[in-house]
Motif scaffolding. Structure first.
Motif, PDB file in Angstrom:
ATOM      1  N   LYS A 117       0.807  -1.212   0.000  1.00 31.47           N
ATOM      2  CA  LYS A 117       0.000   0.000   0.000  1.00 31.47           C
ATOM      3  C   LYS A 117       0.844   1.266   0.000  1.00 31.47           C
ATOM      4  CE  LYS A 117      -3.938  -2.118   2.390  1.00 31.47           C
ATOM      5  NZ  LYS A 117      -4.797  -2.076   3.605  1.00 31.47           N
ATOM      6  N   VAL A 118       2.061   1.167   0.515  1.00 38.29           N
ATOM      7  CA  VAL A 118       2.944   2.344   0.565  1.00 38.29           C
ATOM      8  C   VAL A 118       4.201   2.126  -0.289  1.00 38.29           C
ATOM      9  CG1 VAL A 118       2.116   3.141   2.804  1.00 38.29           C
ATOM     10  CG2 VAL A 118       4.023   1.522   2.711  1.00 38.29           C
ATOM     11  N   ARG A 119       4.128   1.160  -1.200  1.00 38.75           N
ATOM     12  CA  ARG A 119       5.334   0.779  -1.948  1.00 38.75           C
ATOM     13  C   ARG A 119       5.899   1.937  -2.769  1.00 38.75           C
ATOM     14  NH1 ARG A 119       4.473  -4.686  -4.292  1.00 38.75           N
ATOM     15  NH2 ARG A 119       5.217  -5.296  -2.227  1.00 38.75           N
ATOM     16  N   ALA A 120       5.040   2.657  -3.487  1.00 38.40           N
ATOM     17  CA  ALA A 120       5.545   3.760  -4.314  1.00 38.40           C
ATOM     18  C   ALA A 120       6.166   4.853  -3.449  1.00 38.40           C
ATOM     19  CB  ALA A 120       4.424   4.340  -5.168  1.00 38.40           C
ATOM     20  N   THR A 121       5.557   5.131  -2.290  1.00 40.27           N
ATOM     21  CA  THR A 121       6.112   6.145  -1.387  1.00 40.27           C
ATOM     22  C   THR A 121       7.488   5.731  -0.892  1.00 40.27           C
ATOM     23  OG1 THR A 121       3.907   6.801  -0.675  1.00 40.27           O
ATOM     24  CG2 THR A 121       5.742   7.428   0.749  1.00 40.27           C
ATOM     25  N   VAL A 122       7.594   4.471  -0.462  1.00 38.57           N
ATOM     26  CA  VAL A 122       8.870   3.972   0.064  1.00 38.57           C
ATOM     27  C   VAL A 122       9.947   3.985  -1.015  1.00 38.57           C
ATOM     28  CG1 VAL A 122      10.031   1.910   0.946  1.00 38.57           C
ATOM     29  CG2 VAL A 122       7.811   2.583   1.879  1.00 38.57           C
ATOM     30  N   LEU A 123       9.608   3.470  -2.198  1.00 37.97           N
ATOM     31  CA  LEU A 123      10.602   3.440  -3.276  1.00 37.97           C
ATOM     32  C   LEU A 123      10.937   4.852  -3.760  1.00 37.97           C
ATOM     33  CD1 LEU A 123       9.447   0.321  -5.341  1.00 37.97           C
ATOM     34  CD2 LEU A 123      11.184   0.479  -3.552  1.00 37.97           C
ATOM     35  N   ALA A 124       9.972   5.766  -3.660  1.00 34.15           N
ATOM     36  CA  ALA A 124      10.253   7.157  -4.013  1.00 34.15           C
ATOM     37  C   ALA A 124      11.210   7.785  -3.011  1.00 34.15           C
ATOM     38  CB  ALA A 124       8.953   7.953  -4.076  1.00 34.15           C
ATOM     39  N   LEU A 125      10.993   7.518  -1.714  1.00 34.21           N
ATOM     40  CA  LEU A 125      11.903   8.055  -0.701  1.00 34.21           C
ATOM     41  C   LEU A 125      13.310   7.508  -0.903  1.00 34.21           C
ATOM     42  CD1 LEU A 125       9.618   7.938   2.460  1.00 34.21           C
ATOM     43  CD2 LEU A 125      10.444   9.968   1.274  1.00 34.21           C
ATOM     44  N   TYR A 126      13.397   6.218  -1.218  1.00 34.13           N
ATOM     45  CA  TYR A 126      14.717   5.659  -1.541  1.00 34.13           C
ATOM     46  C   TYR A 126      15.307   6.376  -2.748  1.00 34.13           C
ATOM     47  CZ  TYR A 126      18.091   2.477  -3.682  1.00 34.13           C
ATOM     48  OH  TYR A 126      19.209   1.953  -4.277  1.00 34.13           O
ATOM     49  N   SER A 127      14.483   6.554  -3.790  1.00 31.20           N
ATOM     50  CA  SER A 127      14.965   7.171  -5.025  1.00 31.20           C
ATOM     51  C   SER A 127      15.298   8.651  -4.856  1.00 31.20           C
ATOM     52  CB  SER A 127      13.916   7.010  -6.134  1.00 31.20           C
ATOM     53  OG  SER A 127      13.687   5.641  -6.403  1.00 31.20           O
ATOM     54  N   SER A 128      14.824   9.263  -3.764  1.00 32.14           N
ATOM     55  CA  SER A 128      15.201  10.659  -3.515  1.00 32.14           C
ATOM     56  C   SER A 128      16.704  10.800  -3.335  1.00 32.14           C
ATOM     57  CB  SER A 128      14.468  11.195  -2.284  1.00 32.14           C
ATOM     58  OG  SER A 128      14.924  10.563  -1.095  1.00 32.14           O
ATOM     59  N   GLY A 129      17.358   9.674  -3.003  1.00 31.53           N
ATOM     60  CA  GLY A 129      18.815   9.707  -2.911  1.00 31.53           C
ATOM     61  C   GLY A 129      19.474  10.118  -4.201  1.00 31.53           C
ATOM     62  N   VAL A 130      18.781   9.860  -5.344  1.00 30.03           N
ATOM     63  CA  VAL A 130      19.295  10.301  -6.640  1.00 30.03           C
ATOM     64  C   VAL A 130      19.551  11.800  -6.623  1.00 30.03           C
ATOM     65  CG1 VAL A 130      18.689  10.626  -9.069  1.00 30.03           C
ATOM     66  CG2 VAL A 130      18.145   8.464  -7.925  1.00 30.03           C
ATOM     67  N   TYR A 131      18.567  12.551  -6.170  1.00 26.41           N
ATOM     68  CA  TYR A 131      18.641  14.007  -6.274  1.00 26.41           C
ATOM     69  C   TYR A 131      19.425  14.616  -5.108  1.00 26.41           C
ATOM     70  CZ  TYR A 131      15.631  13.222 -10.140  1.00 26.41           C
ATOM     71  OH  TYR A 131      15.159  12.785 -11.348  1.00 26.41           O
ATOM     72  N   ILE A 132      19.314  14.014  -3.944  1.00 24.99           N
ATOM     73  CA  ILE A 132      20.146  14.484  -2.836  1.00 24.99           C
ATOM     74  C   ILE A 132      21.616  14.266  -3.187  1.00 24.99           C
ATOM     75  CG2 ILE A 132      20.721  14.180  -0.402  1.00 24.99           C
ATOM     76  CD1 ILE A 132      17.829  13.209   0.012  1.00 24.99           C
ATOM     77  N   GLY A 133      21.928  13.066  -3.667  1.00 26.63           N
ATOM     78  CA  GLY A 133      23.312  12.762  -4.039  1.00 26.63           C
ATOM     79  C   GLY A 133      23.802  13.598  -5.192  1.00 26.63           C
ATOM     80  N   ALA A 134      22.936  13.773  -6.212  1.00 22.01           N
ATOM     81  CA  ALA A 134      23.333  14.604  -7.350  1.00 22.01           C
ATOM     82  C   ALA A 134      23.607  16.031  -6.913  1.00 22.01           C
ATOM     83  CB  ALA A 134      22.234  14.575  -8.412  1.00 22.01           C
ATOM     84  N   GLY A 135      22.727  16.560  -6.046  1.00 24.01           N
ATOM     85  CA  GLY A 135      22.927  17.925  -5.559  1.00 24.01           C
ATOM     86  C   GLY A 135      24.198  18.067  -4.757  1.00 24.01           C
ATOM     87  N   ILE A 136      24.439  17.109  -3.855  1.00 21.15           N
ATOM     88  CA  ILE A 136      25.669  17.149  -3.052  1.00 21.15           C
ATOM     89  C   ILE A 136      26.890  17.001  -3.949  1.00 21.15           C
ATOM     90  CG2 ILE A 136      26.995  15.928  -1.281  1.00 21.15           C
ATOM     91  CD1 ILE A 136      24.326  15.226   0.049  1.00 21.15           C
ATOM     92  N   GLY A 137      26.790  16.116  -4.958  1.00 21.40           N
ATOM     93  CA  GLY A 137      27.919  15.929  -5.866  1.00 21.40           C
ATOM     94  C   GLY A 137      28.265  17.196  -6.625  1.00 21.40           C
ATOM     95  N   ILE A 138      27.233  17.881  -7.154  1.00 21.26           N
ATOM     96  CA  ILE A 138      27.472  19.144  -7.865  1.00 21.26           C
ATOM     97  C   ILE A 138      28.080  20.175  -6.924  1.00 21.26           C
ATOM     98  CG2 ILE A 138      26.306  21.085  -8.982  1.00 21.26           C
ATOM     99  CD1 ILE A 138      24.311  19.035 -10.119  1.00 21.26           C
ATOM    100  N   PHE A 139      27.502  20.283  -5.713  1.00 23.61           N
ATOM    101  CA  PHE A 139      27.995  21.260  -4.731  1.00 23.61           C
ATOM    102  C   PHE A 139      29.448  20.964  -4.338  1.00 23.61           C
ATOM    103  CE2 PHE A 139      28.731  22.016  -0.172  1.00 23.61           C
ATOM    104  CZ  PHE A 139      28.689  23.400  -0.148  1.00 23.61           C
TER     105      PHE A 139
END
Length: 506
Positions: A117-139
């Protein structure tokens, strides 16, 4: 798991902000930079994702992630020793192999930890690492390069003669080794526990993964095909020759042999694996390749990924060229935009996907269909606005809306297969995302930029033209996602029946 993905994308994305420095030092083109970021990483990431995805289905997933994290961290650090295009390409191959271990195993673990029931939310939160990591990498990349130049204005006086971009690879790579030790200590969930489905334990996991490796790694693919009979071997050889002919034609047309040889090998490896899977595991083959929903989503969402990878990678160089901003300023603003905007978009998109899924069977697809309609105008404003604050605002809005599909897409792929198939289905989904999005997006935008520049345009205008053409893939995504609205409801309702009919013991 989110922290693992953050490290994953710091190591992957940092090359974006370092692109201009690497180009100047190594004397390479936009297309070659696109190759280093995209294809050099993507082909090995996608190909090794198949056997590592299978290993995740039959072995301890947290251990696999730990070993992979340690390996890609070493490869990232070694990228700092590269002195030419070839050597840096080899280390990027290694980063791709290591990072291939993470996402299929993480998707499978999280699907067992949490309710569907919360699978998309959980996998989305995991996938948020893409953008957090990308942002930190650029910075981090921008700050490290500028700091290194302040410390060592004369590059010959720097330790071991390292340039700022080389130091950046060391700084972001080595901490991953400590993270790998911590991941080893995580708790492994029981496979299938979130749905009350029992899954048999595989007594020989590495033997199973080895068979998968033979099926996907050229030239061992020929041995794997031969075991399935003379007809299978002939089909495999003819497919290899056909792919080689296409790659040769593309090289003759546009040059860049490294790009098309690498991608051709990757496509041939994927074909060989698919051919072998049909014989060895017909149930998994059926659930993936004979599902119209899976066909639609594994073509439609990668078209969006073409844009998110391509525009996301070339965004920092575009700001440096078209608007002549300072490297550190671009790193801070674009890095924060990617991290904060991406987190909002991925998490919000996942939450919205789950909420709509409870009311409508196509709820997750509705979010995916909205992304092209929202992201296209924001991307065009980013490329054509002249006022700097408007450019940055449009970029932030683009970073919010463009990744909203990620959680719903991953949730849909995991919903459509049985628990024991989730890691291998995720590996195939990631393979398609990687080939279409990562291997082609940055490279083709870079190649088009080179062509426009050769025709006399400035470097900023040339890159703008390449990125503008890349945005049109958002329109292509709708061609595949709209038909999924008609086939998903039926296939979602009869998942267990389809699995039983394919020979799965349910």
């Amino acid at each position: 798991m989110v922290l693992v993905y953050v490290f994953n994308f710091i190591d992957r994305q940092i090359i974006s902000i370092l692109a201009e420095e690497i180009k100047a030092d190594l004397g390479i083109t936009d297309a070659q930079i696109g190759f280093l970021y995209g294809t050099a990483f993507a082909v090995f990431y996608a190909v090794f994702g198949i056997p590592l995805g299978k290993l995740a289905d039959v072995w301890t997933r947290k251990s696999l992630i730990s070993v992979g994290l340690g390996f890609w961290s070493v490869m990232t650090a070694l990228s700092g020793t590269a002195r030419n295009f070839g050597t840096l390409s080899v280390f990027r191959f290694g980063v791709g192999i290591g990072e291939a271990s993470a996402t299929p195993a993480a998707f499978s673990m999280l699907s067992d930890y949490f309710s569907p029931k919360v699978r998309a939310t959980v996998l989305a939160l995991y996938s948020s690492g893409v953008y957090i990591g990308a942002g930190i990498g650029i910075f981090l990349g921008g700050v490290i390069v500028d700091t290194w130049k302040d410390w060592y204005p004369d590059p010959t006086m720097a330790p071991f003669g390292l340039a700022g971009w080389q130091a950046a690879f060391f700084v972001v790579g080595l901490p991953g080794l400590l993270m790998a030790v911590w991941v080893w200590t995580l708790r492994e969930p029981r496979r299938g526990q979130s749905e009350g489905i029992d899954t048999l334990v595989e007594p020989h996991p590495f033997r199973v993964a080895g068979r998968e490796l033979v099926a996907v790694l050229p030239p061992l693919t020929l041995l794997s095909a031969a075991r399935n009979g003379g007809k299978a071997l002939l089909v495999n050889v003819l497919a290899g020759l056909f792919i080689a002919a296409i790659a040769y034609g593309l090289i003759e047309w546009g040059g860049n042999p490294a790009q098309w040889i690498a991608l051709g090998i990757g496509v041939y490896a994927a074909f060989s694996w698919t051919q072998n899977l049909r014989v060895r595991d017909p149930a998994t083959f059926t659930m993936i390749f004979r599902s119209r929903t899976m066909v639609c989503v594994t073509l439609g969402f990668p078209c969006i990924a073409f844009v998110t990878y391509g525009v996301g990678f070339w965004g920092p160089p575009f700001m440096l060229r078209a608007h002549a901003v300072d490297l550190s300023d671009a790193a801070i603003i674009l890095g924060l935009s990617a991290a904060v905007g991406g987190l909002i978009g991925v998490a919000g998109g996942g939450w919205l996907s789950d909420r709509l899924r409870r009311r409508y069977v196509n709820g997750r697809l509705y979010v995916g269909l909205a992304v092209p309609l929202l992201a296209l105008p924001m991307g065009l404003i980013f490329l054509h606005a002249e006022t700097l604050w408007v450019v940055y605002a449009a970029n932030f809005a683009f970073q919010v809306v463009s990744p909203m599909w990620i959680g719903g897409a991953a949730g849909t792929v995991n919903d459509m297969v049985m628990p024991r198939m989730r890691a291998i289905a995720s590996a195939y989904y990631i393979l398609m995302i990687t080939f279409i999005g990562l291997a082609l997006g940055p490279f083709l935008i870079g190649q088009l930029s080179d062509s426009i520049a050769d025709a006399g345009a400035t470097s900023g205008d040339a890159l703008r033209g390449g990125m503008e053409a890349g945005l049109m893939m958002l329109v292509a995504s709708l061609v595949f996602l709209i038909p999924a609205l008609w086939v998903l409801p039926r296939e979602d309702a009869n998942r267990l029946e389809r699995a039983r009919a394919a020979g799965e013991k349910v």
